[in-house]
Structures are given as C-alpha cells and as structure tokens.
Enzyme design. Structure first.
Site, PDB file in Angstrom:
ATOM      1  N   CYS A  57      33.750  52.280  32.361  1.00  0.00           N
ATOM      2  CA  CYS A  57      32.871  52.359  31.203  1.00  0.00           C
ATOM      3  C   CYS A  57      32.956  53.787  30.346  1.00  0.00           C
ATOM      4  O   CYS A  57      32.656  54.765  30.978  1.00  0.00           O
ATOM      5  CB  CYS A  57      31.512  51.694  31.128  1.00  0.00           C
ATOM      6  SG  CYS A  57      30.476  52.035  29.496  1.00  0.00           S
ATOM      7  N   ASP A  64      33.924  48.938  35.624  1.00  0.00           N
ATOM      8  CA  ASP A  64      33.865  47.474  35.126  1.00  0.00           C
ATOM      9  C   ASP A  64      34.932  46.953  36.013  1.00  0.00           C
ATOM     10  O   ASP A  64      36.062  47.423  36.249  1.00  0.00           O
ATOM     11  CB  ASP A  64      34.464  47.511  33.778  1.00  0.00           C
ATOM     12  CG  ASP A  64      33.284  47.996  32.622  1.00  0.00           C
ATOM     13  OD1 ASP A  64      31.997  47.753  32.737  1.00  0.00           O
ATOM     14  OD2 ASP A  64      33.581  48.757  31.814  1.00  0.00           O
TER      15      ASP A  64
END
EC number: 1.7.1.13
Length: 167
Positions: A57, A64
């Site tokens: 992120c 992620d």
C-alpha cells in the site's frame, strides 16, 4: 528423437537462465519478453493467472495480496511466461494502489505486445474488511473491420464461459 516446432526463441534472455530472484528497480515493461505468435491470423485467447501477487500500500506500506489474471488475444507477439512471472515479482516491494497496478499491467502489456485485445483483472484479497476487484481492458485501435468483428466475437464468447480459468 526430439522434434521442434516453428516457435522462435533466439531473442529470449530470461527463460532457461535459472534466474528466480525478484528484479531490482520495481516493475517495468523492460522486464517483459515476447516471442512471435505462430498463428496471428487466428483470434485465440491466452490467459495467464498469477495467484501469488503481492505489492505494498502506498500509504501504510502494508502488503496487498491477490490474483492478477491477464487475458489477451495476441496479434504478432506473445508474452514469455517466465519474464511475466519476474515482472509480477517486481511488484513485491513496490508501493502502489491496486487500481494503478491493474492499469499499469495493462499498459505495459499493450506497449510490449500490441495485442488485438487485452484485459487485466486484479482480484485482491480483503484487507480491512474490504475486497477490491479491478478490471481494465482495451482493444487494439485501427484493426480492419472484419478482424475487429472476429476479435470482438471471440472476446464475447470467452467472457460468456462460466469459469474460463478453471482447468
């Protein structure tokens, strides 16, 4: 006795090198390699799924995870799968939003291959209780009308499959 197809491999640099480490410098179209499509006259779909995708992120630095699936109808070139895997590895320490990643993958593949059609699906795992799925696609500009109609019919048929990625 071993036989050989007409596949062109002389320009491939990554395949067969044993290189498996994550590339330096982040994702770049320069990491991708292509080989000539032996059947450019026939619209057919190539689907590549990378179920172990990870990135970071850009705000929190938290990982992620998800699956990136690329579907495309090649024109003159096809992406070499090991270079695609290394390209995907390059996102592991790269900070970017999921929407940006999905669209950048599409743009990089279009720059490399100039495919008749390409769709990238980013199916990201839930984080903070929210699941994000991003779909980006593009058709090649300037195809002759007959070719365009055939490509669009192939895409329509492909998309109507109940689960085209299940073996």
């Amino acid at each position: 006795m071993t036989t050989r197809s007409q596949d062109q491999t002389r320009d491939l640099k990554v395949l067969g090198t044993g290189r498996l480490t994550s590339p330096e410098g982040g994702p770049s179209v320069a990491l991708l390699e292509a080989f000539p499509n032996c059947f450019p006259q026939r619209p057919y779909v190539i689907s590549i799924s990378f179920p172990e995708f990870t990135s970071l992120c850009p705000v929190t630095g938290q990982p992620d995870c998800g699956t990136i699936t690329v579907e495309y109808i090649p024109d003159e070139l096809c992406v070499e799968s090991k270079s695609f895997k290394l390209y995907m590895f390059a996102f592991r320490n790269h900070q970017s939003f999921m929407e940006t990643i999905t669209n950048n993958v599409l743009e990089d593949l279009r720059a490399l291959l100039n495919p008749c059609w390409c769709r990238v699906k980013g199916l990201f795992a839930p984080r903070g209780g929210t699941r994000i799925h991003v779909f980006a696609e593009a058709f090649k500009d300037g195809m002759p009308e007959e070719q365009s109609a055939l490509v669009r019919e192939t895409v329509r048929s492909w998309k109507s499959e109940p689960d085209p990625h299940r073996p």
